[in-house]
Design an enzyme around this catalytic site. Structure first.
Site, PDB file in Angstrom:
ATOM      1  N   CYS A  27      36.359  38.378  32.228  1.00  0.00           N
ATOM      2  CA  CYS A  27      36.373  37.977  33.629  1.00  0.00           C
ATOM      3  C   CYS A  27      37.541  37.087  34.012  1.00  0.00           C
ATOM      4  CB  CYS A  27      35.109  37.181  33.959  1.00  0.00           C
ATOM      5  SG  CYS A  27      33.599  38.063  33.675  1.00  0.00           S
ATOM      6  N   GLY A  87      39.503  41.901  34.715  1.00  0.00           N
ATOM      7  CA  GLY A  87      38.222  42.576  34.929  1.00  0.00           C
ATOM      8  C   GLY A  87      38.316  43.530  36.090  1.00  0.00           C
ATOM      9  N   ASN A  90      33.714  32.870  33.180  1.00  0.00           N
ATOM     10  CA  ASN A  90      34.512  33.705  32.280  1.00  0.00           C
ATOM     11  C   ASN A  90      34.155  33.286  30.863  1.00  0.00           C
ATOM     12  OD1 ASN A  90      37.944  33.554  31.179  1.00  0.00           O
ATOM     13  ND2 ASN A  90      36.544  35.262  31.027  1.00  0.00           N
ATOM     14  N   GLY A  91      33.727  34.254  30.044  1.00  0.00           N
ATOM     15  CA  GLY A  91      33.400  33.933  28.657  1.00  0.00           C
ATOM     16  C   GLY A  91      31.989  34.342  28.307  1.00  0.00           C
ATOM     17  N   TYR A 140      47.770  39.698  24.492  1.00  0.00           N
ATOM     18  CA  TYR A 140      47.475  40.846  25.352  1.00  0.00           C
ATOM     19  C   TYR A 140      46.865  40.524  26.727  1.00  0.00           C
ATOM     20  CZ  TYR A 140      45.201  45.161  26.917  1.00  0.00           C
ATOM     21  OH  TYR A 140      44.778  46.222  27.666  1.00  0.00           O
TER      22      TYR A 140
END
Ligand code: SF4
Length: 459
Positions: free
Chosen positions: A11, A39, A117-118, A259
């Site tokens: 996210c 995302g 996020n996570g 990445y």
């Protein structure tokens, strides 16, 4: 869910508070577009007005890309000067609109909006605690569990910050959170700093977001990263910080640099672009080879290829044309279709590769299908040899922190030696980044590299 031959991030979050009362919905839209790489399954925006009635909230969520879910006419009526936005790729919870964020909950103290996020590693135990108290869950995400714990703590504490400190003391794992309560915008980062979070400002508007590229997209200046374990609160009086959960040991996800993160972002003081250049330099030192040119697999292999070229003295050349208008490969479900997708998306510049010995740099190998296809295309176009250099060590272990590393069976490196992989992908030589060289990419940073070495910072 696994999408194509690349790993996926979970996210991106974007929170904003204009202290002068200006509308913020359009800025969230642009911020989320800049975070789209984090995302692509669903997205959402929740806005309220710190001058209006508490709990007066405008929310819109949908499945798809930001510019598919939000048109101009959707944004215009969303009035308010404080808001939170989210882009999602699911690794926990199903791919449904119910799980789209931001999550908005109404409770006795007002409204709480949360974007996460996570992934947490102790969700089951936290959920059970709530379930025993009679909680009913609307989603299957760990983000809802965090929101309920904050709401429950808030009832017994004088401020939402204290409720967040008490909740953050219980939750374990990776989190970059942006939360808005009626008059406050709050950012929270896990004590290891597994997920990125930073603060920016434009005039009298504060922003807390996953990556600095989202600040640039709305013309805001980067102020600083949220420290691992820090809770920052923006109110009409400015910004305050609570560092009671900060700790010495950090573990920043190295894969953000390899990445995930956008090339123009800077995370924890380190430019993603420069870290990728250094990755290429390390690969050139570790795996020298005689060749005519160095090229990168677009997009994330390109900067590393330039680093390899600089260090080795072999010229950098573009050898692929990328068709940006072709649909994303991950929506094509079968292996055959995925491979076809790669072929349609990248075409080889025959004139650049014919009769050449090539060093080809990519960020990672998951199943090996993508790189095998590219090598086949290069050889069909007349390349004499293709020497593959990979910016990450072989993937061998799962990620519990929100990155979609597939199961062992699908990871080519878990069942095959480097030599077997070289043969399978059709490369003339293959060199993976050595684990100790990861530190050269991000000098001075404490990193998580558990998917390569099984050394998890928190379980
Ligand atoms: S396990 Fe790998 S992908 Fe997951 S946080 Fe650590 S370095 Fe990142």
């Amino acid at each position: 869910m696994i999408t194509g031959d690349k790993l996926s991030e979970e996210c991106g979050v974007f929170g904003i508070y204009d202290l002068d009362g200006g509308d913020v919905a359009d800025k969230i839209f642009y911020g989320l577009e800049a975070l789209q790489h984090r995302g692509q399954e669903s997205c959402g925006i929740a806005i309220s007005d710190t001058y209006g009635d508490k709990g007066n909230m405008s929310v819109r969520k949908g499945m798809g890309l930001v510019n598919e879910v939000f048109r101009k006419e959707d944004i215009a009526p969303m009035k308010g000067n404080i808001g939170v936005g989210h882009v999602r790729y699911s690794t926990t919870g199903d791919t449904t609109i119910d799980n789209a964020q931001p999550l908005v909950i109404n409770y006795i103290k007002g409204t709480l909006v949360l974007a996460h996020n996570g992934n947490l590693v102790n969700t089951d135990e936290l959920k059970e605690e709530l379930a025993h108290d009679g909680a009913i869950f609307r989603t299957t995400t760990d983000s809802e569990v965090i929101a309920y714990h904050i709401a429950r703590a808030r009832v017994k504490t004088p401020s939402v910050e204290e409720a967040i400190v008490s909740t953050a003391g219980k939750i374990k794992g990776a989190y970059g959170l942006v939360i808005s309560s009626p008059r406050k915008l709050i950012g929270v980062r896990d004590p290891f700093g597994l997920k990125p979070l930073c603060i920016g400002k434009k005039d009298n508007t504060y922003i807390i977001t996953s990556e600095s590229c989202a600040l640039a997209s709305v013309g805001a200046q980067f102020i600083r990263d949220v420290e691992p374990g820090e809770i920052v609160t923006v109110t009409k009086d400015g910004i305050q910080s609570n560092k009671s959960l900060c700790q010495e040991r950090k573990a920043h996800c190295i894969f953000e640099y390899i990445y995930f993160a956008r090339l123009d972002s800077k995370l924890d003081g380190i430019s993603v672009y420069e870290s990728r250049l250094r990755a290429g330099e390390a690969l050139a030192d570790a795996y020298p080879v005689e060749a005519d040119l160095v090229a990168g697999v677009p997009e994330s292999g390109v900067a590393a290829a330039q680093g390899y070229a600089d260090r080795s003295g072999i010229p950098y050349r573009q050898i692929f044309h990328k068709n940006s208008y072709v649909g994303r490969t991950f929506i094509k479900p079968t292996q055959e279709e995925r491979e076809l997708g790669v072929k349609i998306k990248l075409s080889v510049l025959d004139a650049a590769v014919k009769g050449k010995n090539i060093v080809l740099v990519d960020d990672s190998i998951v199943r090996g299908t993508t790189i095998a296809n590219l090598i086949r295309l290069l050889k069909n176009a007349g390349a004499l040899s293709v020497h593959v250099r990979i910016c990450s060590p072989p993937f061998l272990y799962p990620c519990y922190y929100g990155t979609d590393v597939p199961s062992n069976k699908q990871l080519i490196a878990s069942e095959h030696s480097t030599e077997e992989i070289r043969e399978y992908i059709g490369a003339d030589s293959l060199g993976y980044m050595q684990i100790e060289d990861l530190y050269k990419m991000v000098p001075g940073l404490q990193i998580c590299k558990a998917c390569f070495d099984n050394n998890y910072p928190v379980l």
